[in-house]
Write an enzyme that holds these catalytic residues in place. Structure first.
Site, PDB file in Angstrom:
ATOM      1  N   TYR A 133       0.766  -1.126   0.177  1.00 26.43           N
ATOM      2  CA  TYR A 133       0.174  -0.115   0.002  1.00 26.43           C
ATOM      3  C   TYR A 133       0.746   1.194  -0.032  1.00 26.43           C
ATOM      4  O   TYR A 133       1.341   1.646   1.110  1.00 26.43           O
ATOM      5  CB  TYR A 133      -0.848   0.218   1.031  1.00 26.43           C
ATOM      6  CG  TYR A 133      -1.922   1.204   1.442  1.00 26.43           C
ATOM      7  CD1 TYR A 133      -2.031   2.138   0.367  1.00 26.43           C
ATOM      8  CD2 TYR A 133      -2.393   1.367   2.722  1.00 26.43           C
ATOM      9  CE1 TYR A 133      -3.098   3.114   0.541  1.00 26.43           C
ATOM     10  CE2 TYR A 133      -3.438   2.196   2.932  1.00 26.43           C
ATOM     11  CZ  TYR A 133      -3.566   3.085   1.809  1.00 26.43           C
ATOM     12  OH  TYR A 133      -4.376   4.216   1.861  1.00 26.43           O
ATOM     13  N   LYS A 161      -1.235  -1.139  -4.415  1.00 26.18           N
ATOM     14  CA  LYS A 161      -2.127  -0.203  -4.262  1.00 26.18           C
ATOM     15  C   LYS A 161      -1.240   1.026  -4.419  1.00 26.18           C
ATOM     16  O   LYS A 161      -0.478   1.345  -3.534  1.00 26.18           O
ATOM     17  CB  LYS A 161      -2.900  -0.272  -2.989  1.00 26.18           C
ATOM     18  CG  LYS A 161      -3.948   0.826  -2.719  1.00 26.18           C
ATOM     19  CD  LYS A 161      -4.670   0.619  -1.386  1.00 26.18           C
ATOM     20  CE  LYS A 161      -5.973   1.463  -1.253  1.00 26.18           C
ATOM     21  NZ  LYS A 161      -5.902   2.808  -1.320  1.00 26.18           N
TER      22      LYS A 161
HETATM   23  O1  MN9 Z   1      -7.021   5.141  -0.497  1.00 26.50           O
HETATM   24  C1  MN9 Z   1      -8.438   6.920  -0.796  1.00 26.50           C
HETATM   25  N1  MN9 Z   1      -7.551   7.777  -0.040  1.00 26.50           N
HETATM   26  C2  MN9 Z   1      -7.893   8.184   1.199  1.00 26.50           C
HETATM   27  C3  MN9 Z   1      -7.818   5.530  -1.179  1.00 26.50           C
HETATM   28  O2  MN9 Z   1      -8.870   8.074   1.565  1.00 26.50           O
HETATM   29  C4  MN9 Z   1      -6.852   8.864   1.849  1.00 26.50           C
HETATM   30  C5  MN9 Z   1      -8.992   7.375  -1.984  1.00 26.50           C
HETATM   31  O3  MN9 Z   1     -10.141   6.708  -2.448  1.00 26.50           O
HETATM   32  C6  MN9 Z   1      -9.557   8.907  -1.711  1.00 26.50           C
HETATM   33  O4  MN9 Z   1     -10.253   9.244  -0.832  1.00 26.50           O
HETATM   34  C7  MN9 Z   1     -10.483   9.452  -2.980  1.00 26.50           C
HETATM   35  C8  MN9 Z   1     -10.874  11.020  -2.908  1.00 26.50           C
HETATM   36  O5  MN9 Z   1      -9.513  11.839  -2.736  1.00 26.50           O
HETATM   37  O6  MN9 Z   1      -9.636   9.224  -4.209  1.00 26.50           O
END
Ligand code: MN9
Length: 289
Positions: A133, A161
Site C-alpha cells: 500500500y 495499491k
Molecule cells: O485510498 C483513498 N485515499 C484516502 C484511497 O482516503 C486517503 C482515495 O479513495 C481517496 O479518498 C479519494 C478521494 O480523494 O480518491
C-alpha cells in the site's frame, strides 16, 4: 483479484465504538447495490490508524462473516508496530482473506532496508499474499521502480495499491512488472490510471459511486475515451464536493440518505459533522447519486 474494490468505511457510534450492525449494512450496500468486486478492509478510509488492535480484529471478523465468499476481501494490516501487523496478518489469514495489504511504515523515516524487512516479515510469518500500500502523500514514503522490484520479486508479494498521481512512475512500474496486480488508489484519477493498464482500483468514494466508477473502468478499457471522460468529470464533481464537505463523514451521511442505517460517525480526533454539512451531504446524494 482484478476489478473494483471499495475501501470500506466503518461505522462508529457517538462514543467512537464500533457499530457492528452499521458496518454490516455498509458491507451489504457495497455488495448488493454497488456491485463491487471486492472490499479493502482496514485502510485509510476504515480509519484504521486511529483504532485499537482488538477493534481491527473484530472488523476483519464481521466483514468476512457478512461477505462470506461472495466477493474478494483484502485486509490492510500495516502498522508502524510491526508486531501488530504480523498479529493482524495471521488473524486475517485464518479468517480466509484473499490477500493482505500493508501500508509502507511511516513517521520514523525508515530506510529501504527496514521497509523491505517489514514486508518480508509479514509475508514470511503469515504465508499469505501481500499488496503493497503506497500512499506517499500521507506517509511521506516514496519508492522507485527498483525498490518496488526488490519487494515484488517475492512470489507472495502480488501487487501494489498505487495511491499517487505520478503517472510516469505508474507506467514504468506497469512495464517492469506486467504480471503483478496494480490497483489505482485515487478515485479522481481512475481514467488515466486505467489507460495506463492498472488491473483494478480501490477507493473510498466507491462506497457510494461504485457504479459510476465501473462505467469509467469499462469505457476506458474499451477505448471509449470520450464516454469515460464524461463520467470521470461527473465523478470528479462529486468528489470535489465530498472533499470540501469532509471526506469520510460525508460519504457516511450519503450512505444514510440512501437507506443504509447506522452508517455512523468518524472517530476522534476527526471532528463531528455539523447539521449544515449533513444537509450538503444529503444534497450531493440526491442530486448526483
Ligand atoms: O485510498 C483513498 N485515499 C484516502 C484511497 O482516503 C486517503 C482515495 O479513495 C481517496 O479518498 C479519494 C478521494 O480523494 O480518491
Amino acid at each position: 483479484m482484478k476489478g473494483l474494490y471499495s475501501a470500506l468505511l466503518i461505522s462508529f457510534d457517538e462514543k467512537g465504538n464500533l457499530d457492528e450492525k452499521g458496518t454490516r449494512n455498509i458491507v451489504r450496500y457495497n455488495i448488493d447495490v454497488m456491485k463491487m468486486d471486492g472490499l479493502y478492509v482496514g485502510g485509510s478510509t476504515g480509519e484504521n490508524f486511529m483504532i485499537p488492535t482488538e477493534t481491527k480484529k473484530r472488523i476483519f471478523e464481521i466483514v468476512k462473516d457478512e461477505a462470506k465468499d461472495s466477493i474478494k476481501l483484502i485486509a490492510q494490516v500495516g502498522s508502524i508496530d510491526l508486531y501488530e501487523a504480523v498479529e493482524l496478518g495471521k488473524y486475517a489469514t485464518e479468517l480466509g482473506y484473499d490477500s493482505l495489504s500493508a501500508v509502507t511504515p511511516f513517521y520514523y523515516k525508515f530506510d529501504f532496508e527496514e521497509i523491505k524487512n517489514y514486508y518480508m516479515t509479514i509475508v514470511n510469518e503469515t504465508n499469505n499474499n501481500m499488496i503493497i500500500y503506497s500512499i506517499p502523500f500521507l506517509t511521506g514514503v516514496n519508492m522507485n521502480v527498483e525498490q518496488f522490484g526488490e519487494l515484488l520479486c517475492h512470489d507472495k508479494i502480488i501487487g501494489i495499491k498505487f495511491t499517487a498521481g505520478d503517472f510516469y512512475l505508474l507506467e514504468r512500474v506497469r512495464k517492469a512488472f506486467p504480471d503483478k496486480l496494480l490497483f489505482a488508489g485515487f478515485d479522481e484519477m481512475l481514467l488515466p490510471a486505467v489507460s495506463l493498464g492498472v488491473d483494478g482500483a480501490i477507493g473510498s468514494t466507491y462506497n457510494v459511486t461504485g457504479k459510476i466508477a465501473k462505467e469509467i473502468f469499462n469505457y476506458t478499457k474499451e477505448g471509449k475515451i470520450a464516454e469515460a471522460r464524461e463520467k470521470q468529470t461527473y465523478l470528479n464533481d462529486i468528489i470535489e464536493a465530498v472533499l470540501k464537505n469532509g471526506l469520510y463523514q460525508t460519504i457516511k451521511e450519503i450512505l444514510k440518505s440512501k437507506g443504509v442505517e447506522a452508517a455512523g460517525n468518524c472517530r476522534l480526533p476527526m471532528k463531528k459533522i455539523s447539521a449544515e454539512k449533513i444537509e450538503i451531504a444529503k444534497e450531493i446524494g440526491r442530486n448526483f447519486l
